[in-house]
Design an enzyme around this catalytic site. Structure first.
Site, PDB file in Angstrom:
ATOM      1  N   ASP A   1     -17.866 -12.302  42.821  1.00  0.00           N
ATOM      2  CA  ASP A   1     -16.556 -12.026  43.418  1.00  0.00           C
ATOM      3  C   ASP A   1     -16.718 -11.214  44.715  1.00  0.00           C
ATOM      4  O   ASP A   1     -15.803 -11.155  45.531  1.00  0.00           O
ATOM      5  CB  ASP A   1     -15.703 -11.200  42.438  1.00  0.00           C
TER       6      ASP A   1
ATOM      7  N   LYS B   1     -10.514 -21.831  37.208  1.00  0.00           N
ATOM      8  CA  LYS B   1     -11.925 -21.532  37.488  1.00  0.00           C
ATOM      9  C   LYS B   1     -12.842 -22.246  36.508  1.00  0.00           C
ATOM     10  O   LYS B   1     -13.860 -22.819  36.884  1.00  0.00           O
ATOM     11  CB  LYS B   1     -12.165 -20.009  37.453  1.00  0.00           C
TER      12      LYS B   1
ATOM     13  N   GLN C   1     -11.497 -10.947  35.512  1.00  0.00           N
ATOM     14  CA  GLN C   1     -10.213 -11.274  36.148  1.00  0.00           C
ATOM     15  C   GLN C   1      -9.347 -10.013  36.284  1.00  0.00           C
ATOM     16  O   GLN C   1      -9.152  -9.272  35.320  1.00  0.00           O
ATOM     17  CB  GLN C   1      -9.486 -12.342  35.313  1.00  0.00           C
TER      18      GLN C   1
END
Ligand code: NAP
Length: 304
Positions: free
Chosen positions: A138, A71, A115
């Site tokens: 997200d 990422k 994460q």
């Protein structure tokens, strides 16, 4: 002679040639989305508002470390400023929530990604809900899920949103088609079903308690498999010409000729002979998740 094994007439050769699905190249679609992101990022940076993504990693899960590294690399390539915050697995929930609050207040940061999975002593739901809805790139928060369910604009979960882009890349209209989504997780299956519904497909959602999965899949013009189990979908279950999107990430077991290599939920070889379009694993859905994360971050930055 026609029909004799090994001897094909030109007609049967033609039919055989047709019996191979068109490959949906996720790497190419993701590359094109990332190129658009880079252009948008350059335009914002020129105005003094470089887009910024904060990625928070807690603990030393090796798979998570790889995802985070990818990422950060994708941000660098697209001209998006990335801030990586790494913490020991012993970080307290309160301290993590304090970091999220600080990132919420940081004007240089337009997207926040924590994460998953988090260490067991931290309540992941609490952390996701602590992220400002304006920075939930997200798309995992209750607000984002509610917006999707209500047909409102909002951040869409990156993997299913990427699957939508792959389906759209075929040029086949989604409207009026029957879509079967296998899997009902909050991060993939459910948002996938809602996105297809929003695009005017008729949607069936299958899960571990579905009886006769094959009977449902056989009805589908579009199949999205998000299960996490090899060979959940085989060619004989498919309607000829179906669009097949394979989200699964599994490994071939010991004893298999490709033991240890990545594979999806779909038996590619048999499905490829029946489907109209199919995503490979790897190189299908995988590259799309990061591309859509960047795209969401740009949407956030452009909103100011
Ligand atoms: P998950 O949370 O474990 O959900 C799996 C779903 O599959 C559940 O809804 C489960 O049903 C259903 N299921 C299990 N066995 C089944 C069966 N025999 N028949 C029909 N449905 C069955 O997994 P996930 O997070 O959604 O991920 C699914 C797969 O996608 C995994 O392989 C994951 O690694 C992969 N993935 C890939 C990406 C990517 O970027 N490519 C991103 C995310 C996930 P119940 O609800 O009844 O238990």
């Amino acid at each position: 002679m026609p029909g004799q094994p090994g001897i094909f007439t030109s007609k049967t050769r033609f039919e055989l040639a047709k019996m191979t699905a068109q490959r949906i190249d996720g790497t190419a679609v993701a590359k094109s989305i990332r190129a658009q992101v880079a252009q948008r990022a350059a335009a914002l940076t020129a105005k003094g508002n470089q887009p910024g993504l904060a990625v928070v990693l807690v603990g030393d899960d090796s798979a998570s470390a790889v995802y985070v590294r990818n990422k950060i690399k994708a941000c660098e390539e697209a001209g998006v400023c990335s801030v990586l915050e790494k913490y020991e697995a012993s970080l307290s929930e309160a301290d993590l929530l304090a970091r999220v609050a600080a990132l919420n207040a940081d004007a240089r940061i337009h997207g926040i990604l924590v994460q998953m999975p988090l260490p067991k002593h931290i309540d992941a739901h609490k952390v996701i809900e602590a992220i400002s809805p304006k920075k939930d790139v997200d798309g995992f928060s209750l607000m984002s899920a509610g917006e999707l369910a209500s047909g409102l604009d909002g951040f869409k979960a990156c993997t299913p949103w990427g699957c939508m882009k792959l389906i759209e890349s075929t040029g086949v209209p989604i409207k009026g088609k029957h879509a079967v989504v296998i899997g009902r997780s909050n991060t993939v299956g459910k948002p996938m079903a809602l996105m297809l519904l929003q695009a005017n497909a008729t949607v069936t959602v299958c899960h571990s308690a579905t009886t006769d999965l094959a009977a449902h899949v056989r009805q589908a013009d579009i199949v999205v498999a998000a299960v996490g189990r090899r060979n959940t979908v085989t060619g004989e279950m498919l309607k000829p010409g179906a669009i097949v999107i394979d989200v699964g990430m599994n490994r071939h077991p010991e004893g298999h000729p490709n033991a240890g290599k990545l594979c999806g939920d779909v038996d590619f070889e048999s499905a490829n002979a029946v489907a109209g379009y199919i995503t490979p694993v790897p190189g299908g859905v995988g590259p799309m998740t990061i591309a859509m994360l960047l795209s969401n971050t740009l949407d956030s930055a452009e909103c100011g």
